[in-house]
Write a protein that holds these residues in place. Structure first.
Motif, PDB file in Angstrom:
ATOM      1  N   THR A  22       3.807  13.328  -1.490  1.00 25.91           N
ATOM      2  CA  THR A  22       3.227  12.551  -0.391  1.00 25.91           C
ATOM      3  C   THR A  22       1.816  13.030  -0.061  1.00 25.91           C
ATOM      4  N   LEU A  43      -4.809   7.575  -0.831  1.00 28.69           N
ATOM      5  CA  LEU A  43      -4.914   6.470   0.130  1.00 28.69           C
ATOM      6  C   LEU A  43      -6.166   6.614   0.984  1.00 28.69           C
ATOM      7  N   GLN A  44      -6.433   7.812   1.446  1.00 28.45           N
ATOM      8  CA  GLN A  44      -7.608   8.052   2.282  1.00 28.45           C
ATOM      9  C   GLN A  44      -8.895   7.759   1.513  1.00 28.45           C
ATOM     10  N   LEU A  64       0.824  -1.210   0.000  1.00 28.61           N
ATOM     11  CA  LEU A  64       0.000   0.000   0.000  1.00 28.61           C
ATOM     12  C   LEU A  64       0.856   1.258   0.000  1.00 28.61           C
ATOM     13  N   VAL A  65       1.971   1.246   0.759  1.00 24.56           N
ATOM     14  CA  VAL A  65       2.825   2.442   0.852  1.00 24.56           C
ATOM     15  C   VAL A  65       4.084   2.328  -0.007  1.00 24.56           C
ATOM     16  N   LYS A  66       4.113   1.292  -0.869  1.00 26.17           N
ATOM     17  CA  LYS A  66       5.191   1.133  -1.869  1.00 26.17           C
ATOM     18  C   LYS A  66       6.577   1.018  -1.222  1.00 26.17           C
ATOM     19  N   ARG A 113      -9.186   5.707  -1.033  1.00 21.84           N
ATOM     20  CA  ARG A 113      -9.247   4.279  -1.318  1.00 21.84           C
ATOM     21  C   ARG A 113      -9.726   3.495  -0.088  1.00 21.84           C
ATOM     22  N   LEU A 114      -9.238   3.900   1.096  1.00 24.41           N
ATOM     23  CA  LEU A 114      -9.586   3.185   2.321  1.00 24.41           C
ATOM     24  C   LEU A 114     -10.929   3.622   2.887  1.00 24.41           C
ATOM     25  N   ARG A 148       6.720   6.608   5.469  1.00 24.26           N
ATOM     26  CA  ARG A 148       5.818   5.580   4.943  1.00 24.26           C
ATOM     27  C   ARG A 148       5.691   4.399   5.895  1.00 24.26           C
ATOM     28  N   GLU A 165      -0.394  11.276  -2.400  1.00 23.58           N
ATOM     29  CA  GLU A 165      -0.508   9.862  -2.063  1.00 23.58           C
ATOM     30  C   GLU A 165      -1.419   9.661  -0.845  1.00 23.58           C
ATOM     31  N   LEU A 166      -1.294  10.545   0.142  1.00 24.33           N
ATOM     32  CA  LEU A 166      -2.149  10.443   1.332  1.00 24.33           C
ATOM     33  C   LEU A 166      -3.618  10.635   0.971  1.00 24.33           C
TER      34      LEU A 166
END
Length: 349
Positions: free
Chosen positions: A155, A162-163, A103-105, A165-166, A124, A158-159
């Motif tokens: 970043t 990610l937020q 998830l955080v590569k 997606r989750l 990360r 990406e955050l």
């Protein structure tokens, strides 16, 4: 430190707490995490009061500003730490850690220690550890402060991805206004322990609730004055530093006669002779003549300071639309700064 704050954060929202140092935003975050206990009041999560619950009993995780990684543990063991404490089966831990690493590569770095990682990679790892137990709420205390500008910007994106997606609730504390504007669905501005305004980024910037917020969020020109006359939703305000300014006031007529006219720098246009007198510029009736005293080239825009005859300084931010400097202004040049009534905001003094 936190004075009578009442706040609703929606499930799945990316919420930012913004304010100057010492305003109480980190204390509020620590109260949500359980590291500080409120003297009074409740903290409700999905209807349940968790104000007296211990930190490990809350479905909330916190990512600290300094990342707080265990230096003697590998990336894998740092991410797995909370899962082991929760008594998860070893096979399930391996699956969950692999999921977080992807998830955080961070694939291929599982055996490294924190001192073998860059700042961005450590950040990360801390994020993956915070997410591993799948909390309902993730708290982030200035998580990007230690990163350089380019890495911080990537970043942020990406955050946000990610937020989304989750579908998790993120609450971030920052003193970086640009960071809050970029990432948050809504921003809560704090000052001296109190929550002074909660709004989406655009509303907060364009229609601040008070003079303090207008001055704190971004740059702004402010002229104090008194109302001379009112024609419908237009006010004529006599100012000491900029003469009479005409402003659009869409709200109901104000009782107060002493007001401040606020104009954001990007709304102030500069020209050598003022706006062209044609129908497209009919509303550009606020004209201030002065001399350029400062020029700051910022790549996408150039920031100017113009000193008026009264001694007051007007800030203007002009987009650099041409590759060459044919449209720019230089020091000591006489210019006209102009803006429309709709560009102005009326605030109480």
């Amino acid at each position: 430190a936190v004075d009578g704050v009442s706040l609703d954060i929606k499930a799945g929202e990316f919420f930012a707490l913004l304010g100057p140092s010492g305003c109480g935003k980190t204390t509020l975050l620590r109260m949500l995490a359980g590291f500080e206990a409120p003297d009074a009041g409740r903290i409700l999560l999905a209807g349940s009061d968790i104000a007296q619950a211990l930190p490990h009993e809350r479905p909330i995780n916190m990512m600290f500003q300094n990342y707080a990684l265990f230096p003697h543990l590998t990336v894998y063991d740092n991410i797995a730490f909370g899962l082991k404490r929760a008594g998860m089966a070893r096979a399930d831990i391996a699956t969950r850690v692999a999921e977080m690493v992807a998830l955080v590569k961070l694939e291929g770095l599982e055996k490294r220690k924190p001192d073998q990682l860059s700042g961005g990679q450590r950040q990360r790892v801390a994020l993956a550890r915070s997410l591993a137990r799948r909390p309902q709420v993730l708290l982030l205390d200035e998580p990007l402060a230690a990163l350089d500008k380019k890495l911080r910007e990537s970043t942020q994106g990406e955050l946000m991805a990610l937020q989304r997606r989750l579908g998790m609730t993120f609450v971030i504390v920052t003193h970086d206004q640009e960071e809050a504007m970029t990432m948050a669905d809504r921003i809560g501005v704090m000052n001296a322990g109190q929550l002074v305004q909660v709004a989406p980024p655009r509303e907060l910037y364009e229609t601040p609730r008070s003079r303090w917020i207008a001055e704190f969020v971004g740059d702004i020109n402010l002229f104090d004055g008194e109302v001379q006359s009112q024609d419908g939703h237009r006010l004529s305000i006599a100012t000491r530093d900029a003469g009479t300014l005409v402003v659009a006031e869409p709200r109901e007529p104000r009782d107060k006669t002493k007001l401040a006219v606020a104009i954001r720098p990007e709304k102030v246009k500069l020209s050598r002779r003022g706006p062209v007198n044609d129908p497209g510029h009919e509303s550009a009736i606020n004209r201030l003549e002065g001399v350029v005293t400062d020029v700051c080239y910022l790549g996408g825009a150039t920031s100017y300071k113009v000193k008026l005859a009264t001694g007051a300084v007007v800030q203007s931010s002009m987009a650099n639309t041409a590759r060459l400097d044919s449209d720019t202004f230089h020091l000591d040049q006489h210019v006209v700064a102009w803006f429309t009534p709709d560009d102005c905001l009326v605030l109480d003094q």
